[in-house]
Design a protein around this motif. Sequence first.
Motif, PDB file in Angstrom:
ATOM      1  N   GLU A 259     -25.187 -22.749  11.555  1.00 47.88           N
ATOM      2  CA  GLU A 259     -26.347 -21.870  11.720  1.00 47.88           C
ATOM      3  C   GLU A 259     -27.236 -21.904  10.473  1.00 47.88           C
ATOM      4  N   LEU A 260     -26.583 -21.915   9.315  1.00 40.14           N
ATOM      5  CA  LEU A 260     -27.334 -21.939   8.064  1.00 40.14           C
ATOM      6  C   LEU A 260     -28.110 -23.252   7.926  1.00 40.14           C
ATOM      7  N   ALA A 261     -27.439 -24.353   8.236  1.00 39.61           N
ATOM      8  CA  ALA A 261     -28.094 -25.664   8.141  1.00 39.61           C
ATOM      9  C   ALA A 261     -29.275 -25.735   9.104  1.00 39.61           C
ATOM     10  N   SER A 262     -29.066 -25.160  10.285  1.00 39.59           N
ATOM     11  CA  SER A 262     -30.136 -25.156  11.280  1.00 39.59           C
ATOM     12  C   SER A 262     -31.323 -24.324  10.788  1.00 39.59           C
ATOM     13  N   ARG A 263     -31.022 -23.195  10.167  1.00 40.44           N
ATOM     14  CA  ARG A 263     -32.114 -22.354   9.624  1.00 40.44           C
ATOM     15  C   ARG A 263     -32.891 -23.106   8.552  1.00 40.44           C
ATOM     16  N   ILE A 264     -32.164 -23.817   7.711  1.00 37.18           N
ATOM     17  CA  ILE A 264     -32.826 -24.565   6.636  1.00 37.18           C
ATOM     18  C   ILE A 264     -33.738 -25.639   7.223  1.00 37.18           C
ATOM     19  N   ARG A 265     -33.227 -26.351   8.222  1.00 35.00           N
ATOM     20  CA  ARG A 265     -34.047 -27.415   8.838  1.00 35.00           C
ATOM     21  C   ARG A 265     -35.293 -26.832   9.496  1.00 35.00           C
ATOM     22  N   ARG A 266     -35.097 -25.730  10.216  1.00 35.30           N
ATOM     23  CA  ARG A 266     -36.244 -25.090  10.884  1.00 35.30           C
ATOM     24  C   ARG A 266     -37.297 -24.670   9.881  1.00 35.30           C
ATOM     25  N   ARG A 267     -36.832 -24.097   8.789  1.00 33.06           N
ATOM     26  CA  ARG A 267     -37.788 -23.612   7.778  1.00 33.06           C
ATOM     27  C   ARG A 267     -38.519 -24.763   7.116  1.00 33.06           C
ATOM     28  N   ARG A 268     -37.828 -25.897   7.000  1.00 30.09           N
ATOM     29  CA  ARG A 268     -38.503 -27.080   6.440  1.00 30.09           C
ATOM     30  C   ARG A 268     -39.637 -27.524   7.355  1.00 30.09           C
ATOM     31  N   VAL A 269     -39.338 -27.559   8.651  1.00 30.54           N
ATOM     32  CA  VAL A 269     -40.350 -27.980   9.631  1.00 30.54           C
ATOM     33  C   VAL A 269     -41.541 -27.030   9.589  1.00 30.54           C
TER      34      VAL A 269
ATOM     35  N   LEU B  71     -29.271 -31.522   1.440  1.00 28.78           N
ATOM     36  CA  LEU B  71     -28.486 -30.609   2.275  1.00 28.78           C
ATOM     37  C   LEU B  71     -26.979 -30.863   2.127  1.00 28.78           C
ATOM     38  N   ALA B  72     -26.609 -32.134   1.941  1.00 34.08           N
ATOM     39  CA  ALA B  72     -25.180 -32.463   1.809  1.00 34.08           C
ATOM     40  C   ALA B  72     -24.599 -31.817   0.546  1.00 34.08           C
ATOM     41  N   ALA B  73     -25.380 -31.838  -0.523  1.00 29.95           N
ATOM     42  CA  ALA B  73     -24.924 -31.215  -1.772  1.00 29.95           C
ATOM     43  C   ALA B  73     -24.768 -29.717  -1.577  1.00 29.95           C
ATOM     44  N   PHE B  74     -25.704 -29.160  -0.846  1.00 27.32           N
ATOM     45  CA  PHE B  74     -25.637 -27.717  -0.609  1.00 27.32           C
ATOM     46  C   PHE B  74     -24.424 -27.363   0.244  1.00 27.32           C
ATOM     47  N   GLU B  75     -24.117 -28.231   1.206  1.00 33.97           N
ATOM     48  CA  GLU B  75     -22.940 -27.942   2.045  1.00 33.97           C
ATOM     49  C   GLU B  75     -21.661 -27.930   1.198  1.00 33.97           C
ATOM     50  N   THR B  76     -21.583 -28.859   0.256  1.00 34.05           N
ATOM     51  CA  THR B  76     -20.417 -28.893  -0.631  1.00 34.05           C
ATOM     52  C   THR B  76     -20.295 -27.570  -1.391  1.00 34.05           C
ATOM     53  N   ILE B  77     -21.403 -27.132  -1.925  1.00 39.10           N
ATOM     54  CA  ILE B  77     -21.402 -25.870  -2.684  1.00 39.10           C
ATOM     55  C   ILE B  77     -21.095 -24.701  -1.757  1.00 39.10           C
ATOM     56  N   TYR B  78     -21.715 -24.727  -0.588  1.00 38.44           N
ATOM     57  CA  TYR B  78     -21.488 -23.645   0.374  1.00 38.44           C
ATOM     58  C   TYR B  78     -20.002 -23.529   0.719  1.00 38.44           C
ATOM     59  N   ARG B  79     -19.399 -24.684   1.038  1.00 38.98           N
ATOM     60  CA  ARG B  79     -17.982 -24.675   1.418  1.00 38.98           C
ATOM     61  C   ARG B  79     -17.120 -24.148   0.277  1.00 38.98           C
ATOM     62  N   ARG B  80     -17.502 -24.459  -0.934  1.00 36.42           N
ATOM     63  CA  ARG B  80     -16.723 -24.058  -2.095  1.00 36.42           C
ATOM     64  C   ARG B  80     -16.778 -22.532  -2.300  1.00 36.42           C
ATOM     65  N   PHE B  81     -17.925 -21.956  -2.012  1.00 37.25           N
ATOM     66  CA  PHE B  81     -18.105 -20.533  -2.323  1.00 37.25           C
ATOM     67  C   PHE B  81     -18.168 -19.634  -1.088  1.00 37.25           C
ATOM     68  N   GLU B  82     -17.953 -20.223   0.049  1.00 34.44           N
ATOM     69  CA  GLU B  82     -18.100 -19.436   1.280  1.00 34.44           C
ATOM     70  C   GLU B  82     -17.201 -18.193   1.278  1.00 34.44           C
ATOM     71  N   ARG B  83     -15.930 -18.388   0.979  1.00 34.80           N
ATOM     72  CA  ARG B  83     -14.988 -17.260   1.025  1.00 34.80           C
ATOM     73  C   ARG B  83     -15.319 -16.220  -0.035  1.00 34.80           C
ATOM     74  N   ALA B  84     -15.649 -16.707  -1.227  1.00 40.42           N
ATOM     75  CA  ALA B  84     -15.969 -15.769  -2.316  1.00 40.42           C
ATOM     76  C   ALA B  84     -17.193 -14.927  -1.964  1.00 40.42           C
ATOM     77  N   ALA B  85     -18.209 -15.607  -1.449  1.00 39.13           N
ATOM     78  CA  ALA B  85     -19.450 -14.905  -1.104  1.00 39.13           C
ATOM     79  C   ALA B  85     -19.212 -13.936   0.054  1.00 39.13           C
ATOM     80  N   TRP B  86     -18.461 -14.399   1.017  1.00 38.00           N
ATOM     81  CA  TRP B  86     -18.171 -13.552   2.174  1.00 38.00           C
ATOM     82  C   TRP B  86     -17.364 -12.316   1.755  1.00 38.00           C
ATOM     83  N   THR B  87     -16.334 -12.543   0.933  1.00 35.48           N
ATOM     84  CA  THR B  87     -15.485 -11.429   0.501  1.00 35.48           C
ATOM     85  C   THR B  87     -16.300 -10.404  -0.275  1.00 35.48           C
TER      86      THR B  87
END
Lengths: 192, 195
Positions: free
Chosen positions: A35-45, B24-40
């Motif tokens: 969902e987050l990735a989709s939001r980012i793509r949409r906002r880019r467009v 976006l790929a770099a961001f996904e790596t960071i997101y996955r790393r901090f997802e639990r911490a941010a969520w908690t």
Amino acid sequence: MHDRLDHHRMTGDASLAAALRALPASTPARDAWPELASRIRRRRVVRKAVWFTLPAAFAAGMALTLAWPHLQRSTASPAPVRVAMQSSSHATPPAAPDIDALQASSQQWQAWVQTLDRDGAPLDGRQLTQAVALQDRIGLVDLQLSAARNPSTTVGLWQQRITLLQQLGLLHLQPYLVATQRPASHDHLISM
Amino acid sequence: MDTQGTFRQTVEPALVRRLQRGELAAFETIYRRFERAAWTLALRLTGRADVAQEVLQDAMLKAFERARQFRGDAPFAAWLRKLVVNEALMQLRHDRLHVIELFDETHADDDAPAPWAHADSATLDRALNRLPDAARAVLWLYHVEGYTHLEIAEQFGRSTSFSKSQLARATKRLRELLAPQAEDTPCTIGSTTTA
């Protein structure tokens, strides 16, 4: 006594902090990444669309604003004389360049609106109703244009058409403006 | 020490630079790393899973869009953590923070034993979630995130007295909530929010 109480309070604070820190980390119930990735793509467009179309729209609007006094001057009536001249000669060029400029501007606005209509965010029910109403009015203006013989009427109708197209374009931009709006009071919180 | 699910993780400068270029790929790596911490963190501050989900999304989106504003003079994780705190408090201010429950002004019994020392995590978690929003958020920011009263006051747009009183009240309320649990039914209450 105070020392003992302070010590006790500090110990209590420390034990509370330790207990809170020892709480296990949680895991979100669902993976939020898609969902987050989709939001980012949409906002880019959206950002691209807005950045590409707004300058063009702004330029067209500015051109029209600058040209408008001239258009009005050239079409405003030294009425009796001009009408008389026109009726006598039947060959007065009816401010042709000005109408050409208005037609070109109208085409630009129309292309912009069509792009937004095709690629932009969907309109909600209320916006859709407004869009249909505007399109109906544009259709009516087109009808009047096809029947108009008087140059000043023609100029007025083209101007009206452009105004309606501008309103239609802004209507298509509304979802983006709403999506990117956040209360200004929040911005101060992000300060690192 | 297991740093999974915490902000005590480093992010390689190269990864941050890729994020700042909008990868976006770099961001996904960071997101996955901090997802639990941010969520908690979001869950602890807001006390509601649906709001925490929104906070997680919005904070991460801001992290992506504002990555270029990260100057590197603090660890990236700290920057991200601040975004999450800001977003969570913003949500609270928006939704429910005006409902600040008034406590009995009597002072807590400082000599009373600390019931949280004997409570299991599920019980403490439940008690924490029963605190009013502002009190819970202040308690967490002060004890876990290490914010000072002045910093908390700035975050809430209130005075330091507000922070101090909310902390005192939250601690007192937590004592009340945990005391009977600790005495009567230790280690029996399950939780659905912790992993």
